[in-house]
Design a protein around this motif. Structure first.
Motif, short mmCIF file in Angstrom:
data_model
loop_
_atom_site.label_atom_id
_atom_site.label_comp_id
_atom_site.label_asym_id
_atom_site.label_seq_id
_atom_site.Cartn_x
_atom_site.Cartn_y
_atom_site.Cartn_z
N ILE A 302 0.91 -1.03 0.05
CA ILE A 302 -0.46 -0.06 -0.49
C ILE A 302 1.35 0.98 0.27
O ILE A 302 0.78 2.07 -0.76
CB ILE A 302 -0.73 -0.13 1.21
N PHE A 308 -1.00 5.19 -4.24
CA PHE A 308 -1.13 5.69 -3.29
C PHE A 308 -0.60 7.14 -2.43
O PHE A 308 -1.16 7.44 -1.78
CB PHE A 308 -1.12 4.68 -2.00
N PHE A 343 -8.61 -0.49 -1.64
CA PHE A 343 -6.88 -0.77 -2.27
C PHE A 343 -7.26 -2.27 -2.78
O PHE A 343 -7.86 -2.80 -2.70
CB PHE A 343 -5.99 -0.82 -1.41
N VAL A 350 -4.77 1.96 -5.99
CA VAL A 350 -5.72 2.57 -4.28
C VAL A 350 -6.92 2.62 -6.04
O VAL A 350 -6.94 3.79 -6.72
CB VAL A 350 -5.25 3.73 -4.11
#
Length: 390
Positions: A302, A308, A343, A350
């Motif tokens: 992530i 992101f 996500f 994202v």
């Protein structure tokens, strides 16, 4: 600024807050529906809940509810079991009925038929009530469970909308020497599933059976060398997604600083399992992203994602799992600071983010429901505007 993923017109769904709003109008139910990751709301009238709930609970009473909220739901049938402070008496109410009122009361809200039902107060001593539609869809049942440690028998406390009364059924206790701590009750596949993240498993039965039998499915043995360390912590989450019960396990490896404050040592790891069918079939690993991690998904994916970084959300803060997209089990939603974001754990991108507007004390998976909308609310126009079910 909010960003939203493309909506699936064939199977629309929303992220519904479990805390209800209250309005002074006469209509019972009112939905404010928006596409994920923004939050949708259920508003009820003062007939279901007082417009101004009491700010504090009285000691020595059962009043622990300051705001009306969804206690349990059968999302496939659009049934919501809500608990609320006692509605304010009307001018025609007698003093006797007012004095007999309890501190809290329960309603079952049927979003598909636009109706609400106040159910009689249950007997004391039962834990974690759930709601489930009857197999014929013509009625519903509210069920509470009582299991005493050391006793191989347990009790189901059942209210049927068909009979209008509570009955207590004797059932087996499959783990008599364990203390149960239920965090949720889920209606799925004609059964109620009590989620116990302390005992690490699911207790389930068919409450409509003449002689219900309780069964227990343990979570897979997921202890790793990291998790076995004293400084490690973990949390679990269970949800129906893509027609199957999913168990999500998040492992957070913690260290302590010199002043004793915990800090995150590396990225948390996440695994998803699917329930296949109870004691005989058990569980299987739903997918395997990294074979040498046995399918664990690292949160570093992530933080390192270009999408992101472009969203400019707080980096290296620990995301908290919120829910699974009920149509796409690769798409997970997380809390991160003041945001809720989706996500795709397979594509590492994202897909939508928005401020959630919730207090810190409410930021948990128990504060949200992933609800596939019934046909009456699934039209695109219904999701663009606040729709009055009446």
């Amino acid at each position: 600024m909010a960003s939203s993923p493309p909506s699936d017109e064939s199977d629309p769904w929303v992220i519904l807050r479990t805390v209800l709003r209250v309005h002074t109008w006469d209509r019972d139910l009112f939905f404010e529906l928006v596409d994920p990751p923004r939050l949708s709301f259920l508003t009820v009238s003062t007939r279901v809940s007082p417009a101004r709930p009491p700010p504090l609970a009285r000691r020595g009473t059962s009043s622990v509810i300051r705001h009306p909220r969804i206690l349990s739901a059968d999302l496939s049938a659009s049934l919501f079991l809500t608990v609320t402070p006692t509605p304010q008496p009307t001018a025609s109410s007698s003093s006797a009925s007012t004095s007999a009122a309890t501190d809290i009361c329960c309603f079952v809200l049927d979003a598909a038929s636009c109706t609400s039902h106040r159910i009689p107060d249950p007997a004391p001593g039962f834990a974690r009530f759930g709601v489930i539609a009857a197999p014929d869809g013509a009625s519903f049942m509210v069920v509470g469970l009582r299991c005493s440690i050391g006793n191989d028998r347990a009790s189901l406390h059942c209210f049927s909308s068909r009979t209008g009364v509570w009955v207590t059924k004797d059932v087996n206790n499959p783990r008599p020497h364990r203390t149960w701590t239920f965090s949720d009750v889920i209606a799925h596949d004609g059964k109620l599933w009590w989620v116990d993240t302390t005992t690490k498993g699911l207790l389930y039965c068919d409450p409509f059976a003449d002689q219900p039998s309780m069964s227990f499915v343990p979570f897979p043995n997921h202890v790793t060398a990291v998790e076995a360390r004293a400084k490690a912590s973990a949390y679990d989450y269970v949800q129906v997604a893509d027609g199957t019960l999913r168990w999500v396990h998040v492992l957070c490896d913690l260290d302590e600083t010199e002043d004793g404050a915990p800090i995150l040592n590396g990225a948390p790891l996440l695994s998803i399992y699917a329930v296949l069918g109870g004691d005989d079939d058990g569980y299987r690993l739903d997918f395997e992203l990294l074979p040498h991690w046995r399918g664990d998904f690292s949160f570093c994916f992530i933080w390192e994602s270009d999408t992101f970084k472009a969203a400019e959300m707080p980096k290296y803060e620990q995301p908290v799992l919120a829910l699974i997209d009920p149509n796409d089990t690769d798409l997970l939603y997380f809390f991160l600071g003041d945001y809720l974001f989706g996500f795709d754990i397979w594509k590492h991108v994202v897909l939508g983010y928005a401020p959630h507007g919730m207090d810190d004390t409410d930021v948990s998976s128990s504060s949200l429901l992933a609800w596939k909308l019934p046909p009456a609310l699934a039209a695109p126009a219904a999701r663009r505007y606040c729709i009055d079910l009446f």
